[in-house]
Structures are given as structure tokens and as C-alpha cells.
Design a protein around this motif. Structure first.
Motif, PDB file in Angstrom:
ATOM      1  N   UNK A  92       0.836  -1.203   0.000  1.00 15.00           N
ATOM      2  CA  UNK A  92       0.000   0.000   0.000  1.00 15.00           C
ATOM      3  C   UNK A  92       0.872   1.255   0.000  1.00 15.00           C
ATOM      4  N   UNK A  93       1.955   1.226   0.771  1.00 16.49           N
ATOM      5  CA  UNK A  93       2.864   2.378   0.815  1.00 16.49           C
ATOM      6  C   UNK A  93       3.497   2.623  -0.550  1.00 16.49           C
ATOM      7  N   UNK A  94       3.933   1.557  -1.220  1.00 19.79           N
ATOM      8  CA  UNK A  94       4.550   1.709  -2.537  1.00 19.79           C
ATOM      9  C   UNK A  94       3.544   2.206  -3.581  1.00 19.79           C
ATOM     10  N   UNK A  95       2.315   1.723  -3.509  1.00 15.28           N
ATOM     11  CA  UNK A  95       1.275   2.174  -4.444  1.00 15.28           C
ATOM     12  C   UNK A  95       0.985   3.659  -4.232  1.00 15.28           C
ATOM     13  N   UNK A  96       0.831   4.071  -2.977  1.00 17.76           N
ATOM     14  CA  UNK A  96       0.570   5.482  -2.694  1.00 17.76           C
ATOM     15  C   UNK A  96       1.746   6.356  -3.113  1.00 17.76           C
ATOM     16  N   UNK A  97       2.952   5.881  -2.887  1.00 20.22           N
ATOM     17  CA  UNK A  97       4.136   6.623  -3.305  1.00 20.22           C
ATOM     18  C   UNK A  97       4.202   6.737  -4.830  1.00 20.22           C
ATOM     19  N   UNK A  98       3.837   5.667  -5.533  1.00 14.96           N
ATOM     20  CA  UNK A  98       3.812   5.697  -6.992  1.00 14.96           C
ATOM     21  C   UNK A  98       2.775   6.663  -7.530  1.00 14.96           C
ATOM     22  N   UNK A  99       1.589   6.666  -6.938  1.00 14.82           N
ATOM     23  CA  UNK A  99       0.530   7.597  -7.365  1.00 14.82           C
ATOM     24  C   UNK A  99       0.966   9.037  -7.104  1.00 14.82           C
ATOM     25  N   UNK A 100       1.576   9.271  -5.957  1.00 14.23           N
ATOM     26  CA  UNK A 100       2.073  10.609  -5.645  1.00 14.23           C
ATOM     27  C   UNK A 100       3.150  11.034  -6.642  1.00 14.23           C
ATOM     28  N   UNK A 101       4.087  10.136  -6.947  1.00  9.77           N
ATOM     29  CA  UNK A 101       5.147  10.436  -7.905  1.00  9.77           C
ATOM     30  C   UNK A 101       4.566  10.746  -9.284  1.00  9.77           C
ATOM     31  N   UNK A 102       3.622   9.928  -9.733  1.00  7.67           N
ATOM     32  CA  UNK A 102       3.011  10.140 -11.045  1.00  7.67           C
ATOM     33  C   UNK A 102       2.275  11.476 -11.102  1.00  7.67           C
ATOM     34  N   UNK A 103       1.511  11.794 -10.061  1.00  7.41           N
ATOM     35  CA  UNK A 103       0.759  13.049 -10.074  1.00  7.41           C
ATOM     36  C   UNK A 103       1.690  14.259 -10.039  1.00  7.41           C
ATOM     37  N   UNK A 104       2.794  14.162  -9.292  1.00  8.78           N
ATOM     38  CA  UNK A 104       3.742  15.286  -9.239  1.00  8.78           C
ATOM     39  C   UNK A 104       4.434  15.460 -10.586  1.00  8.78           C
ATOM     40  N   UNK A 105       4.842  14.355 -11.223  1.00 10.70           N
ATOM     41  CA  UNK A 105       5.522  14.472 -12.511  1.00 10.70           C
ATOM     42  C   UNK A 105       4.586  14.988 -13.608  1.00 10.70           C
ATOM     43  N   UNK A 106       3.324  14.604 -13.555  1.00 15.36           N
ATOM     44  CA  UNK A 106       2.354  15.133 -14.530  1.00 15.36           C
ATOM     45  C   UNK A 106       2.134  16.621 -14.269  1.00 15.36           C
ATOM     46  N   UNK A 107       2.031  16.996 -13.026  1.00 14.08           N
ATOM     47  CA  UNK A 107       1.812  18.402 -12.674  1.00 14.08           C
ATOM     48  C   UNK A 107       2.986  19.275 -13.104  1.00 14.08           C
ATOM     49  N   UNK A 108       4.216  18.770 -12.954  1.00 15.79           N
ATOM     50  CA  UNK A 108       5.410  19.511 -13.350  1.00 15.79           C
ATOM     51  C   UNK A 108       5.598  19.536 -14.859  1.00 15.79           C
TER      52      UNK A 108
END
Length: 138
Positions: free
Chosen positions: A43-59
Motif C-alpha cells: 500500500x505504501x509503494x502504491x501510494x508513493x507511486x501515485x504521488x510520484x506520477x501526479x507530481x511528474x504530470x503536474x510539473x
């Protein structure tokens, strides 16, 4: 005779909190705790992946995100239709054969077919189908 180190260890109070309880549980039941550990890490890795993806899309790492006004101003080229004097079609000229249709002119069967092929549970959720997400993650 007990050393000073042993005396201070005995005086410590047990820690409180979810992480401390989890650690105590894993220390007392090592064979029962591994599924919980795997679940927690997953669950931690999935949440970290979603956070990473959303930040990279936002940037804008994958390209810029169009604004709402840019999305509304999209224009598609339609095919040019040449008519004769008696209103018969002589031919169509196009790069891509497109014809504009009003939203109200589309038959309900087309909507039903689209919903049936894309999302069978369309009317049963609020826009995000959690069962489908669970199936994808599995």
C-alpha cells in the motif's frame, strides 16, 4: 549486580501509537505478521507511486496539460462536399473524412452501445469504478 544500562532499560515506558503496536505485534508473532507487513509495504509503494506520477504530470514531465479553454477551442476539419446545380453530390475532398453532428442528433442506441463496451457498471458508481481499479492492481 545489574548495570546502569539494564536499570535504565527497565524504567522505560512502553511506546504508544500505531507503529509501536505494529512493531510489538511483529516481535511477538513473527509468522502471523508477514502478510500484514507485505500489505503495509504494498500500500505504501502504491501510494508513493501515485504521488510520484501526479507530481511528474503536474510539473509537465510528460508534456504540458491543456487548459480548459484550450480543450473547448479544438476545431476539427470537416470533409468538403461538392454539389452540382441540381443538389447532387459530385464528390468529397478530405484528408480525414469527418462530418460534424449535433449532440441531439445522435441516437440513444449509440450511447447505450458506447456505455456497454466501455463501462458496464457506468450507472452504478460515481465516476470512479473501484472494482475495476482493484482488478487492474491485482
Amino acid at each position: 549486580m545489574p548495570t546502569k544500562h539494564n536499570i535504565t532499560m527497565a524504567k522505560r515506558k512502553p511506546k504508544k501509537g500505531a507503529f509501536a503496536r505494529f512493531r510489538n505485534y511483529t516481535n511477538q508473532n513473527p509468522w502471523k505478521a508477514w502478510p500484514l507487513t507485505i500489505l503495509t509495504v504494498s500500500v505504501s509503494l502504491i501510494l508513493l507511486g501515485v504521488l510520484f506520477l501526479s507530481v511528474t504530470v503536474r510539473w509537465g514531465l510528460f508534456g504540458s496539460i491543456p487548459t480548459e479553454s484550450e480543450l473547448l477551442s479544438i476545431k476539427h476539419d470537416n470533409a468538403t462536399i461538392v454539389y452540382s446545380e441540381d443538389e447532387k453530390i459530385l464528390g468529397k475532398y478530405f484528408i480525414q473524412n469527418r462530418t460534424s453532428v449535433d449532440f441531439d442528433d445522435i441516437a440513444m442506441e449509440v450511447y447505450d452501445a458506447l456505455i456497454a463496451t466501455e463501462d458496464a457498471r457506468f450507472f452504478q458508481h460515481q465516476g470512479v469504478d473501484l472494482r475495476s481499479w482493484a482488478r487492474v492492481l491485482y
